[in-house]
Design an enzyme around this catalytic site. Structure first.
Site, PDB file in Angstrom:
ATOM      1  N   TYR A 141     -42.724  27.944 -49.146  1.00  0.00           N
ATOM      2  CA  TYR A 141     -42.864  26.623 -48.526  1.00  0.00           C
ATOM      3  C   TYR A 141     -42.923  26.735 -47.007  1.00  0.00           C
ATOM      4  CZ  TYR A 141     -41.849  21.920 -46.875  1.00  0.00           C
ATOM      5  OH  TYR A 141     -41.906  20.710 -46.207  1.00  0.00           O
ATOM      6  N   ARG A 148     -50.237  24.739 -42.716  1.00  0.00           N
ATOM      7  CA  ARG A 148     -50.603  23.330 -42.522  1.00  0.00           C
ATOM      8  C   ARG A 148     -50.674  22.993 -41.039  1.00  0.00           C
ATOM      9  NH1 ARG A 148     -47.016  18.666 -45.300  1.00  0.00           N
ATOM     10  NH2 ARG A 148     -45.357  19.872 -44.284  1.00  0.00           N
ATOM     11  N   TYR A 199     -36.973  19.116 -37.138  1.00  0.00           N
ATOM     12  CA  TYR A 199     -35.987  19.941 -37.832  1.00  0.00           C
ATOM     13  C   TYR A 199     -35.610  21.161 -36.990  1.00  0.00           C
ATOM     14  CZ  TYR A 199     -36.385  17.680 -42.460  1.00  0.00           C
ATOM     15  OH  TYR A 199     -36.340  16.807 -43.510  1.00  0.00           O
ATOM     16  N   ARG A 212     -42.189   9.964 -42.590  1.00  0.00           N
ATOM     17  CA  ARG A 212     -41.422   9.574 -43.777  1.00  0.00           C
ATOM     18  C   ARG A 212     -42.168   8.536 -44.615  1.00  0.00           C
ATOM     19  NH1 ARG A 212     -37.854  13.583 -44.612  1.00  0.00           N
ATOM     20  NH2 ARG A 212     -36.781  14.106 -42.676  1.00  0.00           N
ATOM     21  N   GLU A 314     -37.018  14.260 -56.370  1.00  0.00           N
ATOM     22  CA  GLU A 314     -37.672  13.650 -55.220  1.00  0.00           C
ATOM     23  C   GLU A 314     -38.523  12.504 -55.725  1.00  0.00           C
ATOM     24  OE1 GLU A 314     -39.245  16.230 -52.067  1.00  0.00           O
ATOM     25  OE2 GLU A 314     -41.208  15.299 -52.418  1.00  0.00           O
TER      26      GLU A 314
END
Length: 322
Positions: A141, A148, A199, A212, A314
């Site tokens: 990930y 990305r 983060y 979000r 999730e």
């Protein structure tokens, strides 16, 4: 805010061929090995996530036409004047690693978005195999996040809503699909959570780049909700406790609705997906959702790994106010 029509999303058990003959169908998504295979029509994609049911309903996106569709390089697309659906599948075997495969997919996405009439990404879904494989910075990930970020440099810091889930069929093909529009939406953050791109370093060398949620550029509110889990600040909560994680997840969803403009609670105009890490938890999640959601709310429960290995569930979706 603009006056684009609402995107209509539904779960339907219609025949795929019948759906694709309808003139307002922008996209159709199938889930799991029992869904029809991806064929020649670029409006349809089969996703590598197994459903709670033996055969899941199809997810159908509808928008006022006329609808055009085609293929441009890696991108399968369909569009109206206002919206564009795009999808890319990249075989990891064609690249040295998942980071370069992801960069290639997102570079194609970015070039397509910049070169077309729908440059504004509202929502992106990402599905990749073995998402938690590897320790520390070697986790897949984290490499996905690096790829990305590299592939979207040309898009700047307009981050869409997004989900990233581990494929439950194990097929090493990165699937990326998205919704874009001709005018931008409005990114929404959750005051209970640190913005993902902020983060700290402990979560990897490249922070995730997503909002979000994204409020669509529509005359009445439509909220595209990113994958939402039991994270407060930047820390995961309630390791090993599925019920507590669900409570925290719904606290975050409630906070998002408030942050997006005090939107009303989920109702029959909401369409939700729950991603569940462990097969034995699928029916437990189904039962638990009954305590949080009215029965008329469409929902789909899928088996898939969450981007943090300690997270068990999730939820994402689209919430329309009519």
């Amino acid at each position: 805010m603009s006056d684009l029509p609402l995107l209509h999303v539904e779960y339907a058990r219609n025949d795929l061929a019948d759906l694709l003959r309808q003139d307002d169908v922008l996209a159709v998504l199938g889930f799991g090995r029992d869904a029809p295979p991806t064929g020649d029509d670029p409006r349809y994609l089969r996703v590598g996530l197994e459903p709670l049911q033996d055969r899941a309903p199809l997810e159908v996106w509808r928008a006022p036409g006329p609808i055009s569709h085609g293929v441009a390089g890696r991108v399968r697309w369909s569009s109206t004047n206002d919206y564009c659906f795009g999808a890319i599948e990249v075989a990891e075997a064609d690249f040295p690693d998942v980071a370069t495969a992801t960069e290639a997919a997102y570079s194609s996405l970015s070039a397509f978005a910049r070169g077309g009439r729908w440059p504004h990404l509202l929502r992106v879904w990402n599905y990749l195999a073995a998402i938690n494989e590897g320790a520390g910075d070697a986790e897949r990930y984290k490499h996905f996040c690096t790829g990305r970020s590299a592939g979207t440099r040309e898009l700047g810091t307009y981050f869409p809503a997004a989900s990233a889930i581990g494929r439950s069929d194990g097929v090493p093909v990165l699937q990326v699909y998205w919704l874009a529009s001709r005018v931008p939406g409005t990114a929404v953050e959750n005051p209970r959570q640190t913005s993902a791109w902020c983060y700290p370093r402990q979560f990897g060398p490249t922070p995730p780049t997503f909002a979000r949620a994204m409020r669509g550029p529509t005359a009445t509110p439509q909220l595209h909700i990113s994958g939402t889990a039991a994270v407060v600040g930047h820390d995961s909560q309630h390791t090993g406790d599925l019920q507590a994680q669900l409570r925290e997840t719904f606290a975050n969803l409630g906070s998002l609705l408030k942050s997006a403009g005090n939107l009303p609670a989920f109702d029959r105009n909401s369409v939700l997906k729950a991603y569940v890490r462990h097969r034995e938890d699928l029916t437990r999640v189904e039962a638990a959702l009954g305590g949080y959601l009215p029965p008329e709310i469409p929902r789909l429960i899928l088996l898939g790994d969450i981007c943090r290995e300690e997270l068990l569930v999730e939820i994402d979706g689209i919430h329309s106010v009519r």
